[in-house]
Design an enzyme around this catalytic site. Sequence first.
Site, PDB file in Angstrom:
ATOM      1  N   CYS A 296       1.882   8.206  -6.034  1.00 62.21           N
ATOM      2  CA  CYS A 296       2.503   7.820  -4.769  1.00 62.21           C
ATOM      3  C   CYS A 296       2.496   8.961  -3.773  1.00 62.21           C
ATOM      4  O   CYS A 296       2.730   8.771  -2.587  1.00 62.21           O
ATOM      5  CB  CYS A 296       3.934   7.363  -5.016  1.00 62.21           C
ATOM      6  SG  CYS A 296       4.055   6.045  -6.234  1.00 62.21           S
TER       7      CYS A 296
ATOM      8  N   GLY B 278       9.103  -1.852  -7.731  1.00 58.86           N
ATOM      9  CA  GLY B 278      10.071  -0.770  -7.785  1.00 58.86           C
ATOM     10  C   GLY B 278      10.513  -0.261  -6.438  1.00 58.86           C
ATOM     11  O   GLY B 278      11.693   0.050  -6.236  1.00 58.86           O
TER      12      GLY B 278
ATOM     13  N   THR C 119       9.519 -17.149  -0.782  1.00 56.36           N
ATOM     14  CA  THR C 119       9.020 -17.921  -1.920  1.00 56.36           C
ATOM     15  C   THR C 119       8.664 -16.991  -3.069  1.00 56.36           C
ATOM     16  O   THR C 119       7.944 -16.004  -2.892  1.00 56.36           O
ATOM     17  CB  THR C 119       7.777 -18.734  -1.507  1.00 56.36           C
ATOM     18  OG1 THR C 119       8.133 -19.605  -0.440  1.00 56.36           O
ATOM     19  CG2 THR C 119       7.253 -19.551  -2.672  1.00 56.36           C
TER      20      THR C 119
END
Length: 381
Positions: free
Chosen positions: A324, A72, A234
Site C-alpha cells: 500500500c 479493510g 447493493t
Amino acid sequence: MSINIYLDNAATTPLMPEADMAMRRYYSEDFFNPSAVYSKSKRVKEKLEEARNIIAGLIGADASEIYFTSGGTESDNWAVNEGVRRRGHIITSAIEHKAVLNPVKNYVKSGGMAELAGVTEEGFVNPSDIKRRIRRNTVLISIMTANNEIGTIQPIAQMSRIAHEYDVLFHTDAVQAFGHIPLNVEELGVDMLSASSHKFNGPKGVGFIYIRKDSGVRPFICGGGQEKGMRAGTENVAGIIGMTEAARISCERLERNAAYCRKICRHITERIMSEIPDTVINGTTDESRRLPGNMSFGFGGIDAQSLLVLLDMHGISAAAGSACNSESAGYSHVLEAVKTPKEYIGGTLRMSIDAKITWQQADYIVSVLREIIKNIRSKND
C-alpha cells in the site's frame, strides 16, 4: 520449468479454489438483488444471512454485529469516522496502516485532536503508554492486531480493558491477523474489528467489520438501507459468499498452517542470519508474538528496489515493505517508528509466506538471496 515463488502474501493472497467455486453461481444463476421481494431474491438474501452467521461464529460474535464492506480500508475508515463524528480525542499508534493514519491526520487538519503512541524497537505498543495518553475527552483508541510490515502481534485484550475503564471505544485493525491467528472478539474485548477477504485467500473488494451491539456506532454509508441501515449499497453477494468460504476454510486450517509457516520462517531466518552478514531482523524475534508467515530483514549496503528486481529475475516475488506504500516517497513509517537504522531501512526485504511453500523453495530463496547480496556488495566495495 520456470520457477515461481510468491513471498508477498501480506499484500494479497491467491483465491482459493473452494471460494472460487462458491462464488460462481452468484454471478450468473443467482444474480438477484437480495433487497427485492420475489422468491429468487429472498433465496439470495438467506444465503447472505447464512454467510453473516458463519463469519460471526468464527470470531465469537453475534450475526447482528457483522457488517459487510468493500474491504479493510473501508472498515478502518468506518471505525475512525466514528471517532471523528464524536469530535473528541483519538489515540492510535505510529505503526498503523494508512487506512487508519490518513483519516486521523485529516481529522487533525480539520481541528480535531489525536495523537500517536510510540512503539518499542520490536514494534510493540505499551499498554501503559495508551493509558497515560487517555484524556477526559478521548472517544476512540485504534490499535492494529498485527502489523503488515513486521508482523508484530499487539496485546489487544490488555489495551481494550484499559479503554473500557475510561468508557472509550476500542477498534482493532485485524486485516493481517484474521485467518492466520485465533481471534475472538469477546476475549479481545474490542468494540470494532476490521477484516479483508483478500488477505486470507478470498476475493478482492470485500471485507467485514464487527461492531459490538449497543456500542452506539452510527451508519457509515447512507442510501437504500442495506446492512441494517448501517452501510448502504447493493451487497457484493458473490464476493461475500467467496469471502465466507475462504474464511471458514482458513480458520479450519489455521493451527496446522500456522505451525508449518513458523517452522519454515525459523529455518529461513536462521540460515539468513548465519549466512548473510550485516543483516538485521525488523520486529520481534519471539515467534509467538509475530504473525506465522511474516519475515522482515534489513540488509546493510543494499538497495531494496534493486534487490526485488534481481529476485524477480530468479522467479521470486517479494516486497520491500507494505504494498500500500509502494508508490510513496520516503522510508517506511513502520521501520522509522521501530528505529531501524537508515542503512538497513533502505535495504529491507519483507517476505510473507503461506503453507504452500516447500522446504526446497525455502532453501532456494536463501541461496539466491545470499548470492545476489554478495554480488551487489562486491561491486560496491
